[in-house]
Design an enzyme around this catalytic site. Sequence first.
Site, mmCIF file in Angstrom:
data_model
loop_
_atom_site.group_PDB
_atom_site.id
_atom_site.type_symbol
_atom_site.label_atom_id
_atom_site.label_comp_id
_atom_site.label_asym_id
_atom_site.label_seq_id
_atom_site.Cartn_x
_atom_site.Cartn_y
_atom_site.Cartn_z
ATOM 1 N N HIS A 139 -10.097 4.889 1.694
ATOM 2 C CA HIS A 139 -10.465 3.561 1.188
ATOM 3 C C HIS A 139 -11.974 3.358 1.350
ATOM 4 O O HIS A 139 -12.469 3.530 2.462
ATOM 5 C CB HIS A 139 -9.713 2.478 1.960
ATOM 6 N N ASP A 192 -9.595 4.028 -2.528
ATOM 7 C CA ASP A 192 -8.959 2.826 -3.072
ATOM 8 C C ASP A 192 -9.670 1.540 -2.652
ATOM 9 O O ASP A 192 -10.349 1.508 -1.630
ATOM 10 C CB ASP A 192 -7.514 2.716 -2.547
ATOM 11 N N HIS A 201 -6.472 0.241 -10.085
ATOM 12 C CA HIS A 201 -5.725 -0.088 -8.860
ATOM 13 C C HIS A 201 -5.204 -1.528 -8.938
ATOM 14 O O HIS A 201 -5.090 -2.200 -7.923
ATOM 15 C CB HIS A 201 -6.624 0.112 -7.640
HETATM 16 ZN ZN ZN Z 1 -5.117 -0.528 -2.199
#
Ligand code: ZN
Length: 431
Positions: free
Chosen positions: A397, A254, A305
């Site tokens: 991430h 992400d 996202h």
């Molecule tokens: Zn995020």
Amino acid sequence: MKNKIIVCPFLCLLLLLGCSKNSTVEHPNPKQEIGENTQTIHYGSNYVESIQYPKTDVDALDKVIQQTIKNKKKDFLKRVEPFEEERKAEFNVTYESYLKDKRYISVVLFFYDTIYEEKEHIKTFVYDKKKETFLSFEDIYDKEELATLSALVTSYFRERFPQECDQDTFRTHTSAIVTNFVNFALTKAKLTIYFAKGTLFEEEATFSIGYEEIADATSMKNETAQVVVPYGDILNEPVKNIDPKKPMVALTFDDGPTRRYTTAILDALKENNASATFFVLGSRAKNAPDVLQRMILEGSEIGNHSYSHKQLTTLSKENIKEEISEAQESIYNITHRYPKIIRPPYGSKNDTLLQCANGKKIVTWTLDTSDWRTKDAKTIVEYVMDKVKNNDIILMHDLYASSAQAAVILIPKLKEAGYQLVTVSELYAYQ
Ligand code: ZN
């Protein structure tokens, strides 16, 4: 022998990181022309936080940017302390940055927080690299000409929002005094003035005007050089052999792309003939269009996202739609493909969001690595290898060196353990 296998990817990664640090980072994003896009996320006990800001090559500017954010956050933390509700409060910072004549850097910080109600704030900085000093509005605009500017702003908004412009607050905040115009940016061709939420209107407003139209008041000139970034079309996506009977997991990353870490993860995927899913932010996509194209070309998937990483569940239906569609469009413009999956920031979802998804799947995760908290590659790898099971969607991430280091180790390790590394949509298709 085993040690060697583990050490090697680390070395490769270090070399990679070393190299990319020195390479020129292109900024094809028309609203983030300068500075390295830096982001931190944090999940507090009663709030969530996403902060994006640019790191420029000017120390004095970086210092005030970071100090301003720090002060704002301090104020937020004080206000959020007594907050005790099921939904989480939120602190969000995004920015725009512009470079004019290779000399003037403008940074616009947008602060947004919700505790009991939404709060928004704008702060701009304009720095002159040649004179090594910050510029105020009076430095670039003749005070004697403020009445003209006031008239221009008034007629611009009157034409568009005739009803709202009769309010007292509108008149006060467009009058010919310099404090009305302190939030400004110098873009290549225009002077832009930002009016915070609650000054002119209920919503934030911007006013832009070409330098030639205010030539009596400013010595700024239009910079004609245009930055053109051609996005080539994507051809030849790889054909994959997935065995539906064998175990599979989907690694997901992400908040990227970040040129430094996303590229390292893509290299490891390619080397191991594996795929992953990248939930990218619309606001960052344009920072690394080539990286997004590479994801598709090498068989990975891109998910939505949101545009600016706001907690969608606290937004109005209209604003949720905007967050989703702006991200869809910025990804489409680069890859010529619309994402089919959405991962809402912080995994927060509700019925309104489901309605706004418009057929796209909302994806959360089944295995949270907490990589943003531990920031330690070894811990992340051990945790995943301990917990992983068939059909897991693993949350990471591509924002941190430690996460990239962990991914570089995990990718071959998961394969060795018998897992096929597939995209989220592939996982759903075979589940
Ligand atoms: Zn995020």
